[in-house]
Scaffold this motif. Structure first.
Motif, PDB file in Angstrom:
ATOM      1  N   LEU A 311       0.929  -1.388   0.080  1.00 21.67           N
ATOM      2  CA  LEU A 311      -0.340  -0.425   0.261  1.00 21.67           C
ATOM      3  C   LEU A 311       0.667   1.232   0.435  1.00 21.67           C
ATOM      4  O   LEU A 311       0.609   2.381  -0.304  1.00 21.67           O
ATOM      5  N   GLY A 312       1.915   0.778   0.495  1.00 17.51           N
ATOM      6  CA  GLY A 312       2.837   2.666   1.316  1.00 17.51           C
ATOM      7  C   GLY A 312       1.932   3.518   1.658  1.00 17.51           C
ATOM      8  O   GLY A 312       1.139   3.136   2.723  1.00 17.51           O
ATOM      9  N   LEU A 313       3.221   3.875   2.697  1.00 17.84           N
ATOM     10  CA  LEU A 313       3.131   4.900   3.723  1.00 17.84           C
ATOM     11  C   LEU A 313       2.797   6.059   3.744  1.00 17.84           C
ATOM     12  O   LEU A 313       2.161   6.997   4.927  1.00 17.84           O
ATOM     13  N   ASP A 314       2.675   6.010   2.207  1.00 19.00           N
ATOM     14  CA  ASP A 314       1.924   7.341   2.072  1.00 19.00           C
ATOM     15  C   ASP A 314       0.373   7.783   1.693  1.00 19.00           C
ATOM     16  O   ASP A 314      -0.025   8.729   1.434  1.00 19.00           O
ATOM     17  N   ARG A 315      -0.165   6.605   2.211  1.00 17.77           N
ATOM     18  CA  ARG A 315      -1.680   6.472   1.496  1.00 17.77           C
ATOM     19  C   ARG A 315      -2.849   6.349   2.791  1.00 17.77           C
ATOM     20  O   ARG A 315      -3.224   5.493   3.132  1.00 17.77           O
ATOM     21  N   ALA A 316      -2.413   6.443   4.200  1.00 15.85           N
ATOM     22  CA  ALA A 316      -2.876   7.290   5.299  1.00 15.85           C
ATOM     23  C   ALA A 316      -4.832   7.035   5.627  1.00 15.85           C
ATOM     24  O   ALA A 316      -4.995   6.737   5.844  1.00 15.85           O
ATOM     25  N   GLU A 317      -5.041   8.039   4.523  1.00 19.24           N
ATOM     26  CA  GLU A 317      -5.641   8.042   4.214  1.00 19.24           C
ATOM     27  C   GLU A 317      -6.982   7.909   3.829  1.00 19.24           C
ATOM     28  O   GLU A 317      -8.060   7.192   3.937  1.00 19.24           O
ATOM     29  N   LEU A 318      -6.436   6.296   3.213  1.00 17.38           N
ATOM     30  CA  LEU A 318      -6.907   5.321   2.327  1.00 17.38           C
ATOM     31  C   LEU A 318      -7.688   4.193   3.675  1.00 17.38           C
ATOM     32  O   LEU A 318      -8.089   3.596   4.057  1.00 17.38           O
ATOM     33  N   VAL A 319      -6.452   4.420   5.095  1.00 15.14           N
ATOM     34  CA  VAL A 319      -6.936   3.165   5.971  1.00 15.14           C
ATOM     35  C   VAL A 319      -8.073   4.106   6.501  1.00 15.14           C
ATOM     36  O   VAL A 319      -8.745   3.408   6.562  1.00 15.14           O
ATOM     37  N   ALA A 320      -7.709   5.570   6.442  1.00 18.46           N
ATOM     38  CA  ALA A 320      -9.029   6.454   7.798  1.00 18.46           C
ATOM     39  C   ALA A 320      -9.631   6.124   6.444  1.00 18.46           C
ATOM     40  O   ALA A 320     -11.548   5.834   7.668  1.00 18.46           O
ATOM     41  N   ALA A 321     -10.431   6.111   5.550  1.00 16.73           N
ATOM     42  CA  ALA A 321     -12.233   5.834   5.017  1.00 16.73           C
ATOM     43  C   ALA A 321     -11.879   4.419   5.042  1.00 16.73           C
ATOM     44  O   ALA A 321     -13.395   4.678   5.247  1.00 16.73           O
ATOM     45  N   ALA A 322     -11.407   3.144   4.716  1.00 20.49           N
ATOM     46  CA  ALA A 322     -12.236   2.088   4.459  1.00 20.49           C
ATOM     47  C   ALA A 322     -12.102   1.819   5.975  1.00 20.49           C
ATOM     48  O   ALA A 322     -13.093   0.844   6.399  1.00 20.49           O
ATOM     49  N   LEU A 323     -11.334   2.556   7.459  1.00 18.15           N
ATOM     50  CA  LEU A 323     -12.074   2.269   8.511  1.00 18.15           C
ATOM     51  C   LEU A 323     -13.635   2.879   8.823  1.00 18.15           C
ATOM     52  O   LEU A 323     -14.739   1.995   9.689  1.00 18.15           O
ATOM     53  N   ALA A 324     -14.068   3.781   8.249  1.00 16.19           N
ATOM     54  CA  ALA A 324     -14.935   4.245   8.360  1.00 16.19           C
ATOM     55  C   ALA A 324     -16.081   4.233   7.564  1.00 16.19           C
ATOM     56  O   ALA A 324     -17.247   4.743   7.237  1.00 16.19           O
ATOM     57  N   LEU A 332      -6.856  -6.128   7.603  1.00 15.88           N
ATOM     58  CA  LEU A 332      -5.519  -4.602   7.610  1.00 15.88           C
ATOM     59  C   LEU A 332      -4.383  -5.996   8.424  1.00 15.88           C
ATOM     60  O   LEU A 332      -3.684  -6.553   8.626  1.00 15.88           O
ATOM     61  N   ASP A 333      -3.189  -6.005   7.195  1.00 10.86           N
ATOM     62  CA  ASP A 333      -1.883  -6.040   6.773  1.00 10.86           C
ATOM     63  C   ASP A 333      -0.339  -4.976   6.500  1.00 10.86           C
ATOM     64  O   ASP A 333      -0.491  -4.084   5.787  1.00 10.86           O
ATOM     65  N   ALA A 334       0.462  -5.945   6.588  1.00  7.16           N
ATOM     66  CA  ALA A 334       1.974  -4.847   6.423  1.00  7.16           C
ATOM     67  C   ALA A 334       1.992  -3.152   6.041  1.00  7.16           C
ATOM     68  O   ALA A 334       1.653  -3.192   7.355  1.00  7.16           O
ATOM     69  N   ASP A 335       1.510  -2.216   5.490  1.00  6.68           N
ATOM     70  CA  ASP A 335       2.236  -1.288   5.845  1.00  6.68           C
ATOM     71  C   ASP A 335       0.488  -0.058   6.676  1.00  6.68           C
ATOM     72  O   ASP A 335       1.196   0.884   7.484  1.00  6.68           O
ATOM     73  N   ALA A 336      -0.302  -0.917   6.497  1.00  6.56           N
ATOM     74  CA  ALA A 336      -1.825  -0.619   7.312  1.00  6.56           C
ATOM     75  C   ALA A 336      -1.084  -0.517   8.730  1.00  6.56           C
ATOM     76  O   ALA A 336      -2.214   0.347   9.567  1.00  6.56           O
ATOM     77  N   LEU A 337      -0.786  -1.691   8.686  1.00  2.22           N
ATOM     78  CA  LEU A 337      -0.550  -1.740  10.612  1.00  2.22           C
ATOM     79  C   LEU A 337       0.737  -0.936  10.681  1.00  2.22           C
ATOM     80  O   LEU A 337       0.292  -0.835  11.667  1.00  2.22           O
ATOM     81  N   THR A 338       1.587  -0.487  10.130  1.00  2.00           N
ATOM     82  CA  THR A 338       2.556  -0.008  10.444  1.00  2.00           C
ATOM     83  C   THR A 338       1.727   1.502  10.801  1.00  2.00           C
ATOM     84  O   THR A 338       2.197   1.811  11.718  1.00  2.00           O
TER      85      THR A 338
END
Length: 495
Positions: A311-324, A332-338
């Motif tokens: 995913l890359g560590l520059d896509r935190a907004e996608l993690v937030a959007a997915a969880l919301a 949630l694996d790899a970069d999302a966990l970091t």
């Protein structure tokens, strides 16, 4: 070993008979090496009592037996069995290299379950002598120096480096046979029923103990009923920028192979061309940021998400959007966990339909205090186990946590727990390869899309992951794993 309501002497006789039968099955006759001599090491407690029974029964079978005791027997049952042995009992300190000539079978009945302190070098050193002499080692219940509750080594100044050839335990495997060093050092495992099943079940119910199961899979877990593709779910795997798409493609293909009706890969526009050149049955959609993801998730038929692989560590907004995004299961694996480990707000957004799949380093970033507890020296008392910390992590996060390893532990917030033990006849060392974890994330996502609940999907997915690796064997790389899933399904009778 608990003695329950059945006579302790009867249980001890049954236990010793079970160990003896396993030894005779393994080593009697020329095809098994023709061994007819044993050295039995007995401790002061009931484990030592089992050892005296083994010594007597092996001698009755015509074996030459030498017994060495750490100390006088400290329980009535052990004293009774020592008296029934009737032969010489030498001190453990008298065991020497000459006594191990000809590589007799060495029976370790020094300490069994309940070890809550480190043993001295003079105790585990007897096993080390046997290892150096090339003697087969049989552990009664569990190898002396291993904690039966955690699998961790409880020994001062070092420990043996070779596994027992055989461990014979009673009624059910112990956590220590599956976890940590115990998983590697217990060797072949034989479980002998001795009539305690009812007593153990009653004891666990009375104490409110949470059962730990081993993962398993069946045809019913994976078979498909009729219906069109949308009846079997639509999984979305999010990918990173250009040049980082391989991990997400692996996850997407695994989700499709495990039976999701549709799988879409969501990638930035800049990475579309490289994905388009590599994808066929997996669909491709442009997802550049949170707004693009929200637009895609307006399709309610997308019912499971996978974020993290590449995913890359520059896509935190996608993690937030997915969880919301609502009550959709999310792996949630790899970069999302970091990213979650760095941002308390993301951690707080986790919900009960999430599955976290960390390896050890990612677990430490998410739960540093729990990782520190697991890494700390045991000290006095029962050692902290991987089961303990993963259960605590799941309760804290409010979702399923799967901590990877040869002793993968999966826990739910309500305390349910399973171990996916890739050990002994399920060993899969070729899974230690780049991309294997991405495939696991995809398998779990596909099972979620098909409607399985997070804990069940994680447990069955972990089991299937190992079975697919074993179906391929040596030379495995991550790309091979999804392609072996059909063979595992055929072997199960999946329809």
């Amino acid at each position: 070993m608990s003695r329950g309501r059945v006579s302790g002497l009867v249980l001890m006789e049954r236990a010793g008979a079970g160990v003896t039968a396993a030894i005779l099955a393994r080593w009697t006759g020329p095809e098994q090496g023709g061994r007819r001599r044993a050295v039995v090491l007995c401790g002061p407690g009931n484990n030592g009592g089992d050892g005296y029974v083994v010594a007597r029964l092996l001698q009755d079978a015509g074996w030459a037996v030498a017994v060495h005791a750490l100390a006088e027997s400290s329980t009535p049952d052990a004293r009774a069995m020592r008296a029934l042995w009737g032969g010489a009992v030498l001190p453990l300190s008298a065991l020497d290299w000459a006594g191990l000539e000809g590589t007799p079978v060495v029976v370790d009945a020094l300490f069994g379950t309940g070890l809550a302190r480190d043993i001295a070098p003079g105790i585990w050193g007897a096993l080390d002598m046997a290892v150096a002499s090339g003697c087969p080692i049989v552990a009664v219940d569990i190898l002396t120096g291993l904690c039966a509750d955690s699998g961790r080594v409880r020994a001062e100044g070092g420990y043996i480096e070779r596994a027992a050839d055989l461990t014979v335990t009673f009624e059910a495997p112990k956590l220590g046979h599956m976890l940590a060093e115990g998983g590697a050092l217990s060797g072949d495992l034989v479980v002998v029923p001795i009539g305690l099943e009812g007593e153990l079940a009653a004891l666990m119910q009375a104490e409110g103990a949470a059962v730990v199961e081993l993962t398993a899979g069946s045809a019913a877990d994976f078979s498909k009923a009729g219906g069109h593709k949308f009846a079997h779910g639509h999984a979305l795997v999010l990918a990173g920028g250009p040049g980082r798409g391989g991990a997400a493609r692996l996850a997407a293909r695994a989700a499709l192979r495990v039976g999701a009706g549709l799988v879409t890969l969501g990638a930035p526009v800049a990475a579309q061309a490289e994905h388009a050149a590599r994808l066929e049955a997996v669909m491709l959609r442009a997802v550049d940021g949170a707004e693009g993801l929200a637009a895609l998730l307006a399709d309610a038929r997308i019912n499971a998400l996978c974020l993290g692989p590449g995913l890359g560590l520059d896509r935190a907004e996608l993690v937030a959007a997915a969880l919301a995004s609502g009550a959709r299961p999310v792996v949630l694996d790899a970069d999302a966990l970091t990213l979650i480990g760095r941002d308390p707000a993301l951690f707080a957004a986790l919900h009960g339909d999430c599955v976290l799949t960390p390896h050890g380093g990612e677990f430490e970033r998410l739960f540093p205090d729990l990782a520190a507890r697991l890494a700390a020296e045991p000290g006095e008392g029962v050692a902290v186990s991987k089961v303990d910390v993963v259960r605590a992590a799941a309760a804290r996060a409010g979702c399923v946590v799967l901590l990877k390893g040869a002793d993968t532990v999966i826990a739910a917030p309500d305390g349910r727990c399973e171990i996916n033990a890739a050990l002994r006849d399920r060993a899969a060392p070729w899974l230690a390869t780049a991309g294997a974890g991405d495939v696991l994330a995809g398998i779990i996502t596909g099972l979620l899309a098909r409607g399985q609940r997070p804990f069940e999907a994680a447990c069955r997915g972990a089991w299937l992951h190992v079975e697919a690796a074993r179906a391929f064997g040596p030379g495995l790389i991550a790309e091979d794993l999804p392609e072996r899933i059909p063979a595992v399904f055929r072997a199960l009778g999946v329809t």
